[in-house]
Design a protein around this motif. Structure first.
Motif, short mmCIF file in Angstrom:
data_model
loop_
_atom_site.label_atom_id
_atom_site.label_comp_id
_atom_site.label_asym_id
_atom_site.label_seq_id
_atom_site.Cartn_x
_atom_site.Cartn_y
_atom_site.Cartn_z
N MET A 315 15.73 14.69 -3.86
CA MET A 315 14.57 13.92 -3.38
C MET A 315 14.79 12.43 -3.69
SD MET A 315 11.35 13.52 -2.44
CE MET A 315 10.39 15.02 -2.60
N PRO A 316 14.77 11.57 -2.67
CA PRO A 316 14.86 10.14 -2.98
C PRO A 316 13.51 9.60 -3.43
CG PRO A 316 14.69 10.46 -0.61
CD PRO A 316 14.66 11.84 -1.23
N SER A 317 13.51 8.55 -4.22
CA SER A 317 12.29 7.85 -4.61
C SER A 317 11.33 8.81 -5.29
CB SER A 317 11.70 7.18 -3.36
OG SER A 317 10.76 6.20 -3.71
N ALA A 318 10.01 8.71 -4.98
CA ALA A 318 9.04 9.56 -5.68
C ALA A 318 8.61 10.76 -4.84
CB ALA A 318 7.82 8.74 -6.07
N GLY A 319 8.75 10.63 -3.50
CA GLY A 319 8.32 11.73 -2.62
C GLY A 319 6.92 11.50 -2.11
N LYS A 320 5.94 11.61 -3.01
CA LYS A 320 4.55 11.35 -2.58
C LYS A 320 4.30 9.87 -2.75
CE LYS A 320 2.37 15.74 -3.10
NZ LYS A 320 1.84 16.71 -4.01
N GLU A 321 4.40 9.10 -1.67
CA GLU A 321 4.34 7.66 -1.80
C GLU A 321 4.14 7.01 -0.44
OE1 GLU A 321 8.57 7.92 -2.92
OE2 GLU A 321 8.91 6.24 -1.56
N LEU A 322 3.82 5.72 -0.49
CA LEU A 322 3.82 4.87 0.71
C LEU A 322 4.76 3.71 0.40
CD1 LEU A 322 -0.04 4.77 1.32
CD2 LEU A 322 1.64 6.24 2.46
N GLN A 323 5.24 3.04 1.41
CA GLN A 323 6.10 1.88 1.17
C GLN A 323 5.75 0.72 2.09
OE1 GLN A 323 10.33 2.66 1.26
NE2 GLN A 323 10.21 4.40 -0.15
N PRO A 349 -2.31 -1.41 -10.20
CA PRO A 349 -3.01 -0.11 -10.27
C PRO A 349 -2.61 0.86 -9.16
CG PRO A 349 -4.56 -1.93 -10.53
CD PRO A 349 -3.25 -2.53 -10.14
N HIS A 350 -2.08 0.35 -8.06
CA HIS A 350 -1.76 1.23 -6.92
C HIS A 350 -0.27 1.40 -6.71
CE1 HIS A 350 -5.94 0.60 -6.33
NE2 HIS A 350 -5.76 -0.69 -6.17
N LEU A 351 0.49 0.81 -7.62
CA LEU A 351 1.94 0.71 -7.39
C LEU A 351 2.71 1.75 -8.19
CD1 LEU A 351 3.95 -1.39 -6.02
CD2 LEU A 351 4.27 -2.30 -8.33
N LEU A 352 3.80 2.26 -7.61
CA LEU A 352 4.76 3.03 -8.40
C LEU A 352 5.86 2.07 -8.89
CD1 LEU A 352 4.87 6.26 -6.22
CD2 LEU A 352 3.95 6.04 -8.54
N ILE A 353 6.41 1.27 -7.97
CA ILE A 353 7.40 0.29 -8.39
C ILE A 353 7.64 -0.72 -7.26
CG2 ILE A 353 9.55 1.42 -7.60
CD1 ILE A 353 9.05 -0.09 -11.11
N THR A 354 8.01 -1.94 -7.64
CA THR A 354 8.49 -2.95 -6.68
C THR A 354 9.99 -3.09 -6.85
OG1 THR A 354 6.56 -4.35 -6.27
CG2 THR A 354 8.65 -5.49 -6.45
N GLU A 355 10.68 -3.31 -5.72
CA GLU A 355 12.11 -3.61 -5.77
C GLU A 355 12.36 -4.93 -5.05
OE1 GLU A 355 14.75 -0.73 -3.95
OE2 GLU A 355 16.53 -1.73 -4.74
N ILE A 356 13.15 -5.80 -5.66
CA ILE A 356 13.48 -7.09 -5.04
C ILE A 356 14.98 -7.09 -4.74
CG2 ILE A 356 13.53 -9.60 -5.40
CD1 ILE A 356 11.10 -9.12 -7.35
#
Ligand SMILES: Cc1cc2nc3c(=O)[nH]c(=O)nc-3n(C[C@H](O)[C@H](O)[C@H](O)COP(=O)(O)OP(=O)(O)OC[C@H]3O[C@@H](n4cnc5c(N)ncnc54)[C@H](O)[C@@H]3O)c2cc1C
Length: 453
Positions: A315-323, A349-356
């Protein structure tokens, strides 16, 4: 005879019982209801179940010719409705021709909907590599290039920049071939084609001799290091990713992918601009097991097992998520990052992670990195669309002074009137689309809204 395929996602039942359950959904919406045809994240139920899976080029061509309106589906990893259709879907994922290698020309030609996860190990056995990959290898080549999908690396263009040629089935079922040699500017318009030009049946990609990559992760680099040393940080590896949850004024993880033998070797000291070298493999979201992630800790491995963050088959990333993801000019990177940082109380509060990440400029008309070296600020959100929908306009407003362009395959709220002027070649792209698809066979609501107006 053409075969019409209805996808039975997650349902072990045969078509008869599936249809019965589907037709009875009014009474039993819930437990007994079969899953609708949806995107990978499950946040979009597509607007029709009518999906035809072509097993050959001839079948695909005939289906396009006979069908009044359709979209081609890749591996369904977009988070917005760019791939949706109310009418019909064509899938090419069941076409399994072997890739065709041209060692002299340094190219490989593949069925358009082959995944990078399948192509990359095959290329490796022949001694070749692609210049870069996205965070995951699970996506199809055609789907990825159509939305300008990218990895990281200040000298690396997005995945579409590797395209040297395309074969496209146009709305009348005609076959059009384009290549850098025979149709340069035309190809530049078609590669990031947003699925609007026709069904891409084959893609020819530029390749290079295989190479090895080492990956290191540093934890807890102060955000101020980004302000003071952004250029040095980005120049430290072949591909660099900064992960932050914006909570503690730090970059939670810095991922550095260093190309072995690529000139100056990354020294992998215990400290990197205040960040500490990790002592075990990590997931970008620290709470998730690193089992799904590519090998770190400086262990050298083939390009395709290091450039993506996530392993094929997992499974990439978290699975249950929006981007969501927003591109701004590289020269404005620090200002833009700190403009977002100011919103941390609303974002976190609504974030799993940011990537730059950084992406090199290209010449592809609809690419978010068109003629500008870019930095992409990405958000992996918790799966709470009302909350995300409320915070996105604030991020878009904060990035507006930098002429922000959203990722074509992720969630944004920007109005079409704001988006369109950000693409100076849009009028030419529309003209190209009208030439190849005069009656809008490949258009959908998303394209009508953002592109064709
Ligand atoms: C977990 C996860 C991680 C991600 N990581 C990254 C990342 O690192 N970098 C990044 O930039 N993006 C990333 N994305 C976004 C993803 O790369 C894009 O959404 C990409 O477009 C998905 O490709 P797909 O094959 O799933 O295409 P789909 O979502 O199926 O389709 C995308 C578009 O391509 C068109 N299309 C597909 N096949 C064809 C064809 N044969 N002919 C014509 N049109 C076609 C469709 O009509 C549609 O318009 C990620 C997404 C997920 C879910």
């Amino acid at each position: 005879m053409k075969k019409r395929t209805f996808l039975k996602l997650g349902a072990a039942a045969g078509l008869g019982s599936w249809l019965a359950a589907w037709l009875g959904r009014g009474a039993a919406w819930g437990a007994a209801m079969p899953e609708r045809l949806h995107n990978w994240a499950g946040n979009i139920d597509y607007s029709t179940e009518n999906l035809y899976a072509a097993k050959s080029f001839a079948e695909a061509k005939e289906y396009v010719r006979k069908t009044a309106k359709l979209k081609v589906l890749g591996t369904r990893h977009c988070f917005n409705t760019i791939a949706d259709s109310k009418d019909a879907f064509l899938s090419l994922t069941e076409m399994h021709d072997d890739p065709e290698l041209n060692e002299a020309a340094r190219t490989v030609t593949v069925d358009a909907n082959m995944t990078y996860g399948k192509l990359a190990p095959w290329l490796e056995t022949k001694g070749f590599a692609l210049h870069n990959l996205a965070s995951l290898p699970h996506i199809s080549v055609a789907g990825a290039i159509s939305t300008g999908t990218h990895g990281s690396g200040e000298k690396n263009g997005n995945l579409a920049t590797a395209v040297k040629g395309l074969q496209l089935v146009t709305s009348e079922g005609d076959v059009v071939e384009m290549s850098r040699e025979k149709g340069g500017p035309f190809l530049n318009g078609a590669v990031v084609g947003l699925g609007a030009l026709g069904a891409i049946s084959e893609v020819t990609l530029e390749i290079q001799p295989t190479f090895q990559v080492r990956q290191w992760v540093y934890e807890n680099m102060p955000m101020e290091a980004v302000r003071a040393h952004f250029d040095e940080i980005e120049a430290s590896g072949y591909s660099v990713s900064l992960f932050t949850d914006w909570r503690n004024r730090n970059v939670n993880e810095v991922w550095i992918k260093d190309r072995v033998g690529g000139g100056k070797e990354f020294p992998a000291k215990p400290e990197f601009f205040g960040g500490k070298l990790a002592t075990k493999n990590l997931h970008p979201i620290a709470a998730i097991s690193a089992e799904n992630c590519t090998e770190q800790m400086g262990v050298a491995g083939p390009w395709y097992e290091r450039l993506p963050h996530f392993k094929m088959g997992f499974m990439p990333s978290a699975g249950k998520e929006l981007q969501s993801e927003f591109f701004v000019p590289r020269k404005d990177a620090v200002e833009a990052i700190f403009a977002v940082e100011k919103l941390h109380e609303k974002i976190s509060p609504h974030l799993l992670i940011t990537e730059i990440r950084t992406i090199a400029a290209d010449e592809l008309w609809m690419s978010p990195a068109y003629r500008q070296d870019s930095v992409a600020i990405h958000f992996t959100w918790q799966p709470d669309w009302p909350a995300v929908k409320a915070v996105l306009p604030e991020i878009e407003r904060a990035l507006a002074p930098f002429g922000v362009r959203p990722h074509w395959g992720k969630l944004f709220t920007m109005a079409p009137a704001e988006l369109r002027p950000r693409y100076e070649r849009l009028p030419e792209f529309v003209a190209l689309a009208k030439k190849l698809d005069p009656h809008g066979k490949f258009r959908n609501d998303f394209l009508d809204r953002y592109i064709f107006g």
